[in-house]
Design an enzyme around this catalytic site. Structure first.
Site, short mmCIF file in Angstrom:
data_model
loop_
_atom_site.label_atom_id
_atom_site.label_comp_id
_atom_site.label_asym_id
_atom_site.label_seq_id
_atom_site.Cartn_x
_atom_site.Cartn_y
_atom_site.Cartn_z
N HIS A 1 3.80 -24.04 16.68
CA HIS A 1 3.14 -25.16 16.00
C HIS A 1 4.18 -26.19 15.57
O HIS A 1 5.18 -25.87 14.93
CB HIS A 1 2.37 -24.65 14.79
CG HIS A 1 1.53 -25.71 14.14
ND1 HIS A 1 0.27 -26.02 14.59
CD2 HIS A 1 1.78 -26.54 13.11
CE1 HIS A 1 -0.23 -26.98 13.83
NE2 HIS A 1 0.66 -27.32 12.93
N ALA A 2 3.96 -27.46 15.92
CA ALA A 2 4.93 -28.51 15.62
C ALA A 2 5.14 -28.66 14.12
O ALA A 2 4.19 -28.70 13.34
CB ALA A 2 4.44 -29.84 16.20
N HIS B 1 5.11 -38.59 15.36
CA HIS B 1 4.55 -38.17 14.08
C HIS B 1 5.54 -37.27 13.33
O HIS B 1 5.81 -37.49 12.14
CB HIS B 1 3.24 -37.42 14.33
CG HIS B 1 2.64 -36.80 13.12
ND1 HIS B 1 1.55 -37.34 12.48
CD2 HIS B 1 2.97 -35.69 12.41
CE1 HIS B 1 1.24 -36.58 11.43
NE2 HIS B 1 2.09 -35.56 11.37
N GLU B 2 6.07 -36.27 14.01
CA GLU B 2 6.98 -35.33 13.34
C GLU B 2 8.25 -36.02 12.86
O GLU B 2 8.75 -35.73 11.76
CB GLU B 2 7.33 -34.16 14.28
CG GLU B 2 6.16 -33.28 14.67
CD GLU B 2 5.44 -32.68 13.47
OE1 GLU B 2 6.06 -32.52 12.39
OE2 GLU B 2 4.24 -32.39 13.60
N HIS C 1 7.96 -37.54 9.53
CA HIS C 1 8.25 -36.63 8.42
C HIS C 1 9.75 -36.55 8.17
O HIS C 1 10.21 -36.60 7.02
CB HIS C 1 7.73 -35.23 8.74
CG HIS C 1 6.25 -35.11 8.80
ND1 HIS C 1 5.42 -35.62 7.83
CD2 HIS C 1 5.42 -34.51 9.71
CE1 HIS C 1 4.16 -35.35 8.14
NE2 HIS C 1 4.14 -34.68 9.28
N GLU D 1 1.65 -36.80 5.67
CA GLU D 1 0.89 -36.83 6.91
C GLU D 1 0.55 -38.27 7.30
O GLU D 1 0.54 -38.63 8.48
CB GLU D 1 -0.40 -36.01 6.78
CG GLU D 1 -0.19 -34.51 6.70
CD GLU D 1 0.41 -33.92 7.96
OE1 GLU D 1 0.21 -34.49 9.05
OE2 GLU D 1 1.10 -32.89 7.87
N HIS E 1 -8.38 -22.79 5.69
CA HIS E 1 -7.87 -23.31 4.43
C HIS E 1 -8.59 -22.75 3.22
O HIS E 1 -8.07 -22.84 2.10
CB HIS E 1 -7.97 -24.84 4.44
CG HIS E 1 -7.14 -25.48 5.51
ND1 HIS E 1 -7.49 -25.40 6.83
CD2 HIS E 1 -5.97 -26.17 5.45
CE1 HIS E 1 -6.57 -26.04 7.56
NE2 HIS E 1 -5.65 -26.51 6.76
N TYR F 1 -5.70 -34.24 3.50
CA TYR F 1 -6.02 -34.73 4.84
C TYR F 1 -6.97 -35.93 4.78
O TYR F 1 -6.90 -36.84 5.61
CB TYR F 1 -6.61 -33.60 5.69
CG TYR F 1 -5.68 -32.42 5.82
CD1 TYR F 1 -4.43 -32.55 6.44
CD2 TYR F 1 -6.02 -31.17 5.31
CE1 TYR F 1 -3.57 -31.47 6.55
CE2 TYR F 1 -5.16 -30.09 5.42
CZ TYR F 1 -3.94 -30.25 6.04
OH TYR F 1 -3.08 -29.19 6.15
#
Length: 615
Positions: free
Chosen positions: A356-357, A386-387, A390, A414, A514, A524
């Site tokens: 998972h990224a 996207h990563e 972060h 996010e 979750h 989110y």
């Protein structure tokens, strides 16, 4: 979005650690021997000394934990699992102790930074445990059981064959067989039935812990993390949803009509909520997998990013370098050489890893890394952008004190990653040499529809998960009505209904990771609103003269300077100030999402003429 994509901060690690410890069924011993006779009055000086010592203690633990977690994620063995569990035990035991100590200073008048840091320490725990050691152990055991029920969950059929969640998720994304989808939808929800009594006990215990820390209940504690009164935050979420709802309703109407054409209006009535199993996703939270069912005619944009990457010899490393150049074009410093030496880009052939990224900052300074098993696809190219969003956020705030080394609120991290991904437009692809010609605007409707099925469709789901939990924590929803309340909220916000009758023998909230995993979900919702707001403002700063959905902030030093200034703030100031520094306003505004999807709204209005919309 099933797991966090990044190592945020010490606070985020504390949240994860609470659950990791529980998985070991370890007991946390808290000293409760102080009596009224032995307690002495505390002072502001005591508070500042406590904060200084706490930052040093947690900083050392954070580094130890980050390294252990990284090793476990990249070398999954019995021993690395044990090492990870042990350091998580130490982290959680420390945080529980320090959070309760921080509560001793609640009545003192302190300066801004001291009060903010103490509050952050108290709020670091997602499930605050009671100070009674037996109850703490009980809570730990319940969390472990809930996690185990979900993690080991399978759907075993009468013929003895069993399907994992991954198997079922893949099938639900691609199958268009009504009965097959219904079977899988029902099958997965068998795993959550045993969770109900455990969840009810957990609520009682964690509410007791929240009250000991000075909060009305655990839900109020979660909402207190947002720099405004808990009740005001709830009102603010409803206001923002009210802005998005007309666009969502239009999308819902069109999707329901197309599903009616596909399966028949006897199975998809045109005046009722949509059956939850037909939307391409186990939880009906994002609908992008049914794009083929609802796609506009002649919507093919005329290019395929996956094919373009192959044509231009982009391997995994070149994809990462290409994404990094997006940030350096805006004036950000290049990533350190250690980033490329220590990151994981390709799935190893000789060992198990977590694919998972995720984006990491190991030492809270500049040991930045990503962990991905990169596939050479257009989707993964966007994910890498996207990563790295972060990573650049993590580096920007690394000069802040430890407690401020996190995003302005938990939705910002996010949102920043997604903001960058919004700039991976056809125009950007042309500018970096991947695409020869940008398609004309007539091709945009398909791209916007595909994105709306994921982004717009997700908004009400991301809102209602915590709405349900907050009502459970407050006692408004009792254990006797868990499932009834869940589906009432899903129908209210999403216009989605259970495809078959459900009862209180079921516990459908537990079928979503979750909920048994106790991961707050409002982050989110915030991220989906904020990313469009950031994108619109940064496009204006960059001098964009195109439609917002065609804008890329690539090469804009002005946008980069404004963005970096906000990132450097970390969580040192209320998130409203961070937001204002980019948008000029301290209040969130969902009209940016409406502006982005304006051409799609026009298309949907035309398609929905004569249809019976609403539910």
């Amino acid at each position: 979005m099933n797991t966090p994509r990044h190592k945020l901060s010490i606070s985020a690690l504390m949240v994860a650690s609470t659950l990791a410890l529980a998985a070991c069924d370890a007991e946390i011993n808290i000293d409760t021997t102080d009596s009224a006779h032995t307690k002495k009055a505390v002072t502001a000086k005591d508070a500042n000394t406590f904060i200084t010592n706490t930052e040093k203690e947690l900083s050392a633990l954070y580094l130890e934990s980050s390294r252990a977690e990284w090793i476990y994620a990249n070398f999954i063995t019995h021993d690395t699992s044990a090492l990870s569990a042990e350091v998580n035990r130490k982290m959680t035991e420390t945080v529980v102790r320090l959070a309760n100590e921080a509560a001793k200073y609640d009545t003192l008048v302190l300066d801004y930074d001291a009060r903010r840091k103490l509050d952050k320490l108290k709020l670091a725990l997602t499930l605050p445990a009671p100070q009674d050691a037996d109850k703490t152990a009980q809570l730990s055991n319940i969390v472990a059981q809930l996690g185990g029920l979900y993690g080991k969950g399978k759907y075993c059929k009468e013929d003895g064959s069993c399907l994992s969640l991954g198997d079922m998720t893949s099938t639900m994304a691609t199958s268009r067989n009504y009965n097959e989808l219904l079977d899988l939808w029902q099958g997965w929800r068998q795993i959550s039935k045993p969770m109900r009594p455990l969840y009810a006990q957990q609520v009682v215990l964690t509410n007791e812990g929240a009250k000991e820390l000075g909060y009305v209940d655990t839900g109020a504690m979660w909402r207190s993390k947002y720099d405004m009164p808990a009740d005001d935050f709830t009102t603010e979420l409803d206001r923002i949803w009210g802005q998005v709802k007309p666009l969502y309703n239009s999308l819902h109407c069109h999707v329901r009509a197309k599903l009616g054409e596909k399966y028949g209006t006897d199975k998809v009535p045109q005046n009722q909520p949509i059956p939850a199993h037909l939307l391409g996703n186990m939880w009906a939270q994002a609908w992008g997998n049914i794009y083929d069912v609802v796609a506009p005619e002649n919507a093919d944009p005329g290019y395929d990013v996956t094919e373009l990457l192959a044509k231009h010899d982009y391997d995994e490393l070149k994809m990462v370098k290409g994404a990094e150049s997006f940030f350096t074009s805006m004036g950000f410093d290049a990533l350190p050489t250690t980033f490329y030496e220590r990151s994981l880009f390709i799935k190893p052939k000789d060992r198990d890893v977590q694919c998972h990224a995720s984006a990491w900052n190991i030492d809270s300074k500049d040991d930045l890394r990503i962990k991905m098993c990169i596939q050479r696809t257009g989707e993964e190219f966007s994910v890498i952008h996207h990563e790295l969003g972060h990573n650049f956020y993590q580096r920007a705030y690394n000069k802040q004190p430890l407690f401020y080394q996190e995003s302005a609120n938990d939705g910002f991290h996010e949102a920043i990653g997604d903001t960058i991904a919004l700039s991976v437009t056809p125009g950007y692809l042309k500018e970096i040499g991947l695409l020869e010609q940008v398609p004309d605007e007539s091709k945009d409707i398909g791209l916007l529809m595909k994105m709306a099925l994921d982004k717009v469709a997700f908004v009400p789901f991301s809102l209602m998960v915590d709405q349900w939990r907050w009502q459970v924590f407050s006692g408004e929803v009792t254990p006797e009505n868990y499932n009834k309340a869940w589906w009432e909220l899903r129908e209210k916000y999403q216009g989605v209904q259970a495809p078959i009758a459900r009862s209180e023998n079921d516990f459908d909230p537990g079928a979503k990771y979750h909920v048994p995993g106790n991961t707050p979900y409002t982050r989110y919702f915030l991220a989906h609103i904020l990313q469009f707001e950031f994108h619109r403002s940064l496009c204006e700063i960059a001098g964009n003269d195109k439609a917002i959905h065609r804008c890329s902030i690539y090469n804009s030093k002005e946008a980069g300077e404004k963005l970096n200034a906000m990132l450097e703030m970390g969580s040192s100031r209320p998130w409203q100030e961070a937001l204002e520094s980019i948008t000029g306003k301290p209040q969130m505004d969902a009209t940016a999402m409406l502006d982005y999807f304006a051409p799609l709204q026009t298309y949907l209005d035309k398609q929905n003429e004569g249809r019976n919309c609403g539910w």
